[in-house]
Design a protein around this motif. Structure first.
Motif, short mmCIF file in Angstrom:
data_model
loop_
_atom_site.label_atom_id
_atom_site.label_comp_id
_atom_site.label_asym_id
_atom_site.label_seq_id
_atom_site.Cartn_x
_atom_site.Cartn_y
_atom_site.Cartn_z
N LYS A 47 8.77 3.90 3.82
CA LYS A 47 9.72 4.23 4.89
C LYS A 47 10.39 5.58 4.64
O LYS A 47 10.58 6.36 5.58
CB LYS A 47 10.78 3.14 4.97
N GLN A 48 10.73 5.88 3.39
CA GLN A 48 11.36 7.16 3.07
C GLN A 48 10.55 8.35 3.56
O GLN A 48 11.08 9.30 4.11
CB GLN A 48 11.50 7.28 1.55
N PHE A 49 9.24 8.27 3.36
CA PHE A 49 8.39 9.42 3.64
C PHE A 49 7.76 9.40 5.03
O PHE A 49 7.36 10.45 5.53
CB PHE A 49 7.28 9.51 2.58
N TYR A 50 7.68 8.22 5.66
CA TYR A 50 6.95 8.14 6.93
C TYR A 50 7.75 7.52 8.08
O TYR A 50 7.20 7.28 9.15
CB TYR A 50 5.67 7.32 6.73
N GLU A 51 9.03 7.28 7.88
CA GLU A 51 9.83 6.56 8.88
C GLU A 51 9.76 7.20 10.27
O GLU A 51 9.73 6.51 11.29
CB GLU A 51 11.29 6.51 8.42
N LYS A 52 9.71 8.51 10.33
CA LYS A 52 9.75 9.21 11.61
C LYS A 52 8.38 9.34 12.25
O LYS A 52 8.25 9.91 13.34
CB LYS A 52 10.38 10.59 11.43
N VAL A 53 7.36 8.82 11.59
CA VAL A 53 5.99 8.92 12.12
C VAL A 53 5.76 7.80 13.11
O VAL A 53 5.42 6.67 12.74
CB VAL A 53 4.96 8.86 10.97
N LYS A 54 5.96 8.09 14.37
CA LYS A 54 5.75 7.11 15.44
C LYS A 54 5.20 7.85 16.65
O LYS A 54 5.95 8.35 17.49
CB LYS A 54 7.06 6.39 15.79
N ASN A 55 3.87 7.93 16.74
CA ASN A 55 3.23 8.65 17.83
C ASN A 55 1.87 8.03 18.10
O ASN A 55 1.55 6.96 17.60
CB ASN A 55 3.12 10.14 17.48
N GLU A 56 1.05 8.71 18.89
CA GLU A 56 -0.26 8.17 19.27
C GLU A 56 -1.24 8.14 18.11
O GLU A 56 -2.22 7.40 18.14
CB GLU A 56 -0.84 9.00 20.42
N GLU A 57 -0.97 8.93 17.07
CA GLU A 57 -1.88 8.97 15.92
C GLU A 57 -1.47 7.97 14.84
O GLU A 57 -2.31 7.26 14.30
CB GLU A 57 -1.91 10.38 15.34
N TYR A 58 -0.16 7.91 14.54
CA TYR A 58 0.34 7.02 13.50
C TYR A 58 1.62 6.32 13.98
O TYR A 58 2.41 6.90 14.72
CB TYR A 58 0.68 7.78 12.22
N TYR A 59 1.80 5.08 13.52
CA TYR A 59 3.04 4.36 13.83
C TYR A 59 3.47 3.62 12.58
O TYR A 59 2.74 2.77 12.05
CB TYR A 59 2.84 3.39 14.99
N CYS A 60 4.68 3.97 12.09
CA CYS A 60 5.16 3.42 10.83
C CYS A 60 5.94 2.13 11.03
O CYS A 60 6.94 2.09 11.77
CB CYS A 60 6.04 4.45 10.13
N PHE A 61 5.50 1.05 10.37
CA PHE A 61 6.19 -0.23 10.36
C PHE A 61 6.67 -0.58 8.95
O PHE A 61 6.80 -1.75 8.61
CB PHE A 61 5.27 -1.35 10.85
N CYS A 62 6.92 0.42 8.12
CA CYS A 62 7.37 0.19 6.75
C CYS A 62 8.88 -0.05 6.72
O CYS A 62 9.62 0.62 7.44
CB CYS A 62 7.04 1.39 5.87
N GLU A 63 9.32 -0.97 5.87
CA GLU A 63 10.76 -1.27 5.84
C GLU A 63 11.29 -1.61 4.46
O GLU A 63 12.19 -0.94 3.96
CB GLU A 63 11.06 -2.42 6.82
N ASN A 64 10.79 -2.67 3.81
CA ASN A 64 11.41 -3.13 2.58
C ASN A 64 10.39 -3.83 1.69
O ASN A 64 9.49 -4.51 2.19
CB ASN A 64 12.56 -4.08 2.90
N GLN A 65 10.55 -3.70 0.37
CA GLN A 65 9.57 -4.29 -0.55
C GLN A 65 9.79 -5.78 -0.81
O GLN A 65 8.92 -6.45 -1.35
CB GLN A 65 9.57 -3.52 -1.87
N SER A 66 10.94 -6.33 -0.43
CA SER A 66 11.26 -7.71 -0.78
C SER A 66 10.37 -8.74 -0.09
O SER A 66 10.24 -9.87 -0.57
CB SER A 66 12.73 -8.01 -0.47
#
Length: 257
Positions: A47-66
């Motif tokens: 999430k730290q590195f890819y949180e803002k990646v939300k477009n037609e090529e990539y969509y980030c659903f990263c949040e937490n390791q727990s």
């Protein structure tokens, strides 16, 4: 007291909950309707590195390791079953996440409670474990709970081991994730986000197993100076790192032709 109970049973109370991001993630995934070429699943380092990646090529659903790999399995299952369309999936996770077995201090708050409606889709072994370990329901549904995890995993003990293994729980759900992708014709790979150098000794102690994607996964690990980490796992200035290393971060998500 009744007013307190009522308040913490309404979603607005999530704004006081440290796990709000996971609740939002689960809700958005269940809604479906995401169309992109590649989805990213993973932990808070992703999430730290890819949180803002939300477009037609990539969509980030990263949040937490727990929520570990069982939680990512449930997210993937919801995505493919709720009218989302994508061709590739990259699992971006810090290897240390894989050692635990849903026995972390925050497993209840970041996994059991937010994923309550999806837990029935886990294997019976995990369903029974959750039933016998955690409260079965929450009076204060959206309140961050001080549940004391019995015998939680302790990352400080890992460095003392001669060999480090992916837990049996996480290994089973990694195979399930791979199986879903194979059945749906989704290209799948697993990579590690950049990590501080203090993790190198432990990560090099992992037993890799025979799965090709695991061998590629551990080859993907890169390190930066530990002085730039705020807690031994996360970067203290992710935006600055992204600006300087955008090509490296982009390359992690690329698939071989």
């Amino acid at each position: 007291m009744l007013l307190v109970v009522f308040f913490f049973r309404t979603p607005v109370s999530l704004y006081l909950n440290k796990a709000k991001g996971v609740y939002d993630l689960v809700s958005n995934v269940v809604k479906g309707g995401v169309s992109t070429n590649t989805i990213l699943l993973g932990d808070s380092v992703c999430k730290q590195f890819y949180e803002k990646v939300k477009n037609e090529e990539y969509y980030c659903f990263c949040e937490n390791q727990s929520y570990e790999l069982p939680g990512n399995f449930l997210l993937l299952k919801s995505l493919v079953e709720n009218d989302s369309h994508f061709n590739k999936m990259v699992l971006v996770m810090n290897p240390l996440t894989l050692i635990s077995s849903l026995n972390q201090d925050y497993t209840y708050n970041y996994f059991v409670k937010p994923f309550r409606g999806q837990l029935k889709n886990l294997e019976s072994k995990e369903v029974n474990y959750i039933k016998n370990t955690f409260p079965s329901e929450e009076l204060l549904k959206f309140k961050f709970s001080n549940f004391k995890m019995p015998n939680p995993s302790n990352s400080s003990d890992i460095s003392k081991l001669d060999a480090v293994y992916i837990s049996e729980v996480n290994m089973r759900y990694l195979k399930k994730i791979d199986s879903i992708c194979n059945a749906r014709g989704i290209d799948f790979k697993m990579v590690s986000p950049p990590l501080p150098l203090n993790n190198k000794q432990v990560i090099e102690s992992f037993f890799l197993g025979s799965e090709p994607y695991l061998k590629e996964y551990f080859k993907s690990v890169t390190y930066y100076d530990s002085i730039d980490s705020k807690d031994g796992i996360h970067h203290q200035n992710a935006e600055k790192f992204i600006l300087k290393n955008s090509e490296q971060l982009d390359a992690l998500l690329q698939f071989r032709e």
